[in-house]
Write a protein that holds these residues in place. Structure first.
Motif, mmCIF file in Angstrom:
data_model
loop_
_atom_site.group_PDB
_atom_site.id
_atom_site.type_symbol
_atom_site.label_atom_id
_atom_site.label_comp_id
_atom_site.label_asym_id
_atom_site.label_seq_id
_atom_site.Cartn_x
_atom_site.Cartn_y
_atom_site.Cartn_z
ATOM 1 N N THR A 337 -0.141 -6.939 -11.161
ATOM 2 C CA THR A 337 0.284 -6.248 -12.380
ATOM 3 C C THR A 337 -0.058 -4.760 -12.295
ATOM 4 O O THR A 337 0.759 -3.886 -12.647
ATOM 5 C CB THR A 337 -0.404 -6.863 -13.615
ATOM 6 O OG1 THR A 337 -0.053 -8.247 -13.714
ATOM 7 C CG2 THR A 337 0.010 -6.137 -14.879
ATOM 8 N N LYS A 364 8.329 -10.171 -14.866
ATOM 9 C CA LYS A 364 8.728 -11.407 -15.545
ATOM 10 C C LYS A 364 8.057 -12.620 -14.901
ATOM 11 O O LYS A 364 7.647 -13.550 -15.587
ATOM 12 C CB LYS A 364 10.246 -11.553 -15.527
ATOM 13 C CG LYS A 364 10.979 -10.615 -16.444
ATOM 14 C CD LYS A 364 12.487 -10.792 -16.335
ATOM 15 C CE LYS A 364 13.222 -9.816 -17.257
ATOM 16 N NZ LYS A 364 14.699 -9.949 -17.119
ATOM 17 N N GLU A 367 4.511 -12.790 -16.007
ATOM 18 C CA GLU A 367 4.421 -13.315 -17.366
ATOM 19 C C GLU A 367 4.544 -14.835 -17.368
ATOM 20 O O GLU A 367 3.833 -15.529 -18.103
ATOM 21 C CB GLU A 367 5.524 -12.709 -18.226
ATOM 22 C CG GLU A 367 5.323 -11.230 -18.551
ATOM 23 C CD GLU A 367 6.464 -10.666 -19.367
ATOM 24 O OE1 GLU A 367 7.337 -11.463 -19.773
ATOM 25 O OE2 GLU A 367 6.496 -9.447 -19.597
ATOM 26 N N ALA A 370 1.301 -16.457 -16.284
ATOM 27 C CA ALA A 370 0.131 -16.232 -17.148
ATOM 28 C C ALA A 370 -0.192 -17.470 -17.972
ATOM 29 O O ALA A 370 0.676 -18.236 -18.351
ATOM 30 C CB ALA A 370 0.388 -15.042 -18.034
#
Length: 370
Positions: A337, A364, A367, A370
């Motif tokens: 990130t 994306k 995400e 996560a």
């Protein structure tokens, strides 16, 4: 070859090996199928100065001196130990050398915590022992012993992954060139190595401290270090070579834009710089960021683009594949990130091209993880 998921080098490149055997006029050590010069040509590819009627493709990309030193070692009485970081092509070089020297690269012992001395020497066919007793017929030779009996090359992968007692079993084989079989009497109780026998072992330099080699075993190996490929030209050659193999193996007709290969190479180069400047393991990716891992990222992206996308490799697929392959732990996700935000985002704004799509796909994917 169509019946094999992965053909060994001597099968895959049989035409080249047959041609080199016929055209080779150089002196050949012992039972070698090719001369040292022809072995080098098979591994590194032909040049105009070789005077061959057909080109020989380059199969391993690295320093010529590394290959030459490995060939010289195989012609001596010492074992050859290829050592380097993960993904530097140690196993592939060992396979190519064995294929060129004796046309058999499949006599392999895989070193693990579960590898035993039997895997290096011999074991027994229990049913035959019960029926007829212990004899040479009821003995099951290891790949190393088979190489000794046939005067060919035996390979030992990940030597430092095996325990010290297993490693020590190699000492007498490398020094005395025979294996004693106490269960058998007379001449049958000793298996002698024939001329041409050699051992190629590989070791991961990141496994140092797992099962360190004894000084006695080290003396019987000639160490050849395989450096990480960081030269952009060499890396590009490796990636293109493997991409062509991948497309041919899967029978995929897919366009791979050179500009996307540049995105992949620059991304790995950036991440290597971050790893080199890191002060601890938590500040660097768990991945070794090797050429092999680049190929893995590209392979996933190519297959995804072919199966679920368009008939061309896309920046979306490449960005998603890179993150999915390198984010192996929570710390890796945080590092990726940071890399995408601080390095790729400014680059995408300045250069444009594939970088904006690459950036969006990577974020994306992070995400989703996560």
């Amino acid at each position: 070859m169509s019946d094999m998921l992965r053909a060994p080098a001597e099968t895959k490149y049989a035409d080249e090996l047959d041609y080199l055997e016929q055209a080779d006029t150089g002196p050949r050590p012992s039972t070698w199928r090719l001369s040292p010069k022809a072995v080098r040509t098979f591994v590194l590819g032909s040049e105009p100065a070789d005077g061959l009627d057909r080109p020989i493709a380059q199969k391993w990309f690295g320093e010529r001196s590394v290959v030459e030193r490995a060939i010289v070692t195989l012609a001596s009485d010492r074992g050859l130990l290829l050592i380097g970081d993960p993904g530097t092509g140690k196993s592939w070089l060992a396979e190519l050398l064995a294929a060129a020297v004796c046309r058999n690269s499949t006599q392999v012992v895989q070193g693990t915590a579960g590898t035993t001395e039997d895997h290096i020497k011999y074991s027994w066919n229990v049913s035959m022992v019960i029926a007829k007793g212990q004899s040479r017929e009821s003995m099951i030779p290891s790949p190393i012993m088979t190489a000794m009996e046939t005067g060919t090359i035996g390979r030992f992968e990940e030597l430092t992954r095996s325990t010290s007692d297993v490693q020590d079993a190699l000492i007498s084989i490398l020094s005395e060139k025979y294996v004693s079989v106490p269960e058998l009497q007379g001449e049958a109780g000793t298996v002698f190595a024939k001329p041409g026998f050699a051992v190629i072992a590989t070791a991961n330099s990141r496994d140092r401290g797992v099962n360190d080699l004894s000084s006695a075993l080290k003396r019987r190996f000639n160490f050849v270090r395989i450096p990480v490929v960081t030269n952009k030209k060499s890396e590009t050659q490796i990636i293109r070579f493997r991409t062509e193999e991948l497309l041919a193996r899967h029978r995929i007709e897919l366009d791979v834009p050179p500009t996307l290969l540049d995105v992949l190479l620059r991304s790995f180069g950036d991440l290597r710089e971050v790893a080199a400047a890191a002060g601890s393991d938590d500040e660097r990716l768990e991945s070794a960021l090797s050429s092999a891992e680049q190929i893995g990222v590209l392979e996933d992206a190519v297959l995804h683009s072919d199966f679920f996308g368009v008939r061309t490799l896309t920046a979306d697929a490449l960005g998603s594949s890179l993150v999915a392959n390198l984010a192996r732990r929570p710390e890796d996700s945080a590092l990726l990130t940071k890399y995408l935000t601080n390095t790729v985002r400014p680059r995408s704004e300045e250069e444009g091209g594939h970088w904006p799509q690459f950036l969006d796909a990577g974020l994306k994917t992070l995400e989703a993880l996560a």
